[in-house]
Design a protein around this motif. Structure first.
Motif, PDB file in Angstrom:
ATOM      1  N   SER A   1      -1.265  -1.166  -2.870  1.00  0.00           N
ATOM      2  CA  SER A   1      -0.977  -0.108  -1.825  1.00  0.00           C
ATOM      3  C   SER A   1      -1.979   1.158  -2.104  1.00  0.00           C
ATOM      4  O   SER A   1      -2.366   1.940  -1.175  1.00  0.00           O
ATOM      5  CB  SER A   1       0.463   0.354  -1.975  1.00  0.00           C
TER       6      SER A   1
ATOM      7  N   SER B   1       1.858  -4.873  -3.605  1.00  0.00           N
ATOM      8  CA  SER B   1       2.046  -4.072  -4.818  1.00  0.00           C
ATOM      9  C   SER B   1       1.748  -2.899  -4.835  1.00  0.00           C
ATOM     10  O   SER B   1       1.015  -2.435  -4.197  1.00  0.00           O
ATOM     11  CB  SER B   1       1.504  -5.018  -5.825  1.00  0.00           C
ATOM     12  N   PRO B   2       2.159  -2.042  -6.074  1.00  0.00           N
ATOM     13  CA  PRO B   2       2.014  -0.604  -5.953  1.00  0.00           C
ATOM     14  C   PRO B   2       0.132  -0.454  -6.053  1.00  0.00           C
ATOM     15  O   PRO B   2      -0.272   0.658  -5.543  1.00  0.00           O
ATOM     16  CB  PRO B   2       2.565  -0.135  -7.278  1.00  0.00           C
TER      17      PRO B   2
ATOM     18  N   GLN C   1       3.916  -0.742   0.521  1.00  0.00           N
ATOM     19  CA  GLN C   1       4.594  -1.590  -0.217  1.00  0.00           C
ATOM     20  C   GLN C   1       6.002  -2.331   0.387  1.00  0.00           C
ATOM     21  O   GLN C   1       6.233  -3.382   0.288  1.00  0.00           O
ATOM     22  CB  GLN C   1       5.278  -0.838  -1.400  1.00  0.00           C
TER      23      GLN C   1
END
Length: 499
Positions: free
Chosen positions: A302, A298-299, A292
């Motif tokens: 990831s 992005s979460p 990240q």
């Protein structure tokens, strides 16, 4: 129980284990929004995580011992109820203080579920046959580890759900597991009316471990590693745990059976499990941060990028588990696993913010494969040496040390990462002609959107390049596991539930 009955009961056990493990990872992505919505502080942010960890780790050996004294099925159902009630309470929390309190109760339920599921499986299936089922356990752990953050990101980003559903989502699945176990789990329970719970020993263990974990949590941030606070907390923890050892050596029903953990193979299995826990959890926790912050994903992206880690655990635990059941030998797979884990961590120690994602994926797969071959089989080594009446305490002991190792690994490696990042950001800012002391970038290195593009690049490079250092330390820790595994006795697993 027949093979079909075992599989039916195992479905409920794996479901509740998955729910418990996911609930600890699903919140990680949503925590910034949760603390913001409840007007919490940075210290409270830490405590929302620490409270659950403390309660779960400190209570693990106690739940294990209770499983030796009372009905395993009833205890597991009690743990599920505790988890469900606390999850609902967390979802309705109106302040961070309330959330932290409810997370303590949730931690008790989560810790209980994790150890009791292993105890119940040990009471149903012989050590030799248990190998093939360990693959399912490894798969559940892998999917929960990677799937939790993905689910948390989806729930948080969905406007009609919101962060409270990170807690509510576990409730229906836990209730389904409760019903499944009530109908399918049939264990032969041995009643022991003369049994006594060692409350003094349990209290001393919980207090000593809690103080040690508090030190591990706050050292490096709130005070230095070498300071009077560190001395007081470590010395206090050692004194309390020393008193617990004296109590455990004298009572009739000890929470941690010292005569078991003093034996060669159980002791080596515990050392190896502590090492694997420190290396695996300590290293893997920071992969999401690497993707990240260091790489700009992005979460959800990831989470997807960590799939090789999950895939490695799933494949190796399934294959190794079946081979263990077929051969009855467990040492070759544990030793191979910790060696592969060490090599994977060494591979990840070379990464920086420009490393090919293919190479990162290969390193993660090796780490996952090593963990899948070793982690559950180390539990098997310990369970193979004890009679059924001591199964709970022995399982609780090794689970406890693995959790303790993971907690300490996260703290130590996190402190190293913070130090490396701070130094690299200061050097990067100097090259740009920016005074690090006058810039606020080094103090809030996670808020990238508020920074100019040039400083963003400095911060990303700092996190990307510093992550390799912590994997090198994790590899050194894993070498201890290799040494412990190499000295295990090459015995065959027994094909009966009891000795």
């Amino acid at each position: 129980m027949t093979h079909r009955e075992v599989l039916r009961a195992l479905s409920g056990l794996l479901l509740v284990l998955f729910v418990a493990l996911t609930s600890s990872t699903v919140v990680s992505v949503a925590l910034p929004q949760i603390i913001g919505a409840l007007n919490g502080t940075q210290s409270q942010y830490t405590w929302v995580v620490t409270a659950t960890l403390l309660a779960s780790t400190a209570s693990t050996p106690i739940w294990g011992k209770l499983a030796d004294l009372f009905s395993k099925k009833l205890l597991l159902q009690t743990a599920i109820c505790l988890f469900v009630v606390s999850s609902v309470a967390c979802g309705f929390a109106q302040s961070t203080g309330q959330l932290i309190a409810f997370r303590v109760i949730q931690g008790l339920g989560m810790g209980a579920v994790q150890v009791l599921v292993q105890v119940v499986i040990g009471a149903m299936i012989s050590p030799k046959e248990r190998g093939r089922y360990n693959g399912y356990l490894g798969g559940v752990m892998a999917v929960a580890t990677v799937g939790g953050p993905l689910l948390g990101g989806f729930i948080t980003d969905t406007s009609w759900l919101g962060w409270r559903w990170c807690f509510f989502v576990a409730v229906p699945f836990a209730l389904v597991a409760f019903v499944m176990l009530a109908r399918t789990l049939h264990l032969v329970e041995t009643r022991r009316p003369d049994a006594k719970v060692d409350y003094l020993g349990a209290s001393l263990i919980a207090a000593g471990v809690s103080l040690l974990l508090l030190w591990v949590t706050f050292v490096g941030d709130d005070f230095d590693w070498i300071s009077w606070q560190s001395g007081a907390m470590v010395a206090g923890s050692l004194l309390i745990l020393g008193a617990a050892v004296l109590v455990e050596a004298r009572v009739k029903e000890p929470v941690v059976p010292l005569h078991v953990v003093r034996r060669r193979d159980p002791a080596l299995a515990i050392v190896a499990s502590l090492s694997v826990g420190m290396a695996m959890f300590g290293g893997a926790v920071f992969l999401g941060q690497y993707f990240q912050i260091g790489r700009g994903y992005s979460p959800i992206q990831s989470g997807l990028l960590t799939i090789p880690l999950m895939f490695g655990v799933l494949v190796s635990s399934t294959v190794a588990g079946r081979l263990v059941s077929r051969t009855g030998k467990v040492k070759p797979f544990i030793l191979t696993g910790v060696v592969v884990l060490t090599l994977g961590l060494l591979g990840l120690s070379t990464i920086d913010h420009t490393t090919s994602l293919v190479l990162v994926g290969v390193g993660m797969f090796a780490v996952g494969a090593g963990v899948g071959m070793s982690m559950q089989n180390l539990v098997l080594v310990l369970q193979n040496t004890v009679p059924l009446r001591e199964l709970g305490a022995a399982s609780g002991a090794i689970t406890f040390f693995r959790s303790l190792g993971g907690t300490m690994g996260v703290s130590v490696l996190g402190a190293v990462l913070a130090s490396q990042v701070s130094t690299k950001i200061a050097d990067g800012l100097k090259k740009l002609g920016v005074d690090p002391a006058a810039s606020s970038s080094g103090g809030s290195t996670l808020n990238l959107k508020a920074m100019p593009p040039q400083i963003q690049e400095v911060v990303r490079a700092a996190y990307g390049d510093a992550t390799g250092h912590i994997f090198l330390i994790a590899a050194c820790i894993a070498v201890v596991g290799v040494a412990a595994a190499s000295f295990l006795t090459p015995t065959k697993l027994r094909d009966s539930v009891d000795l």
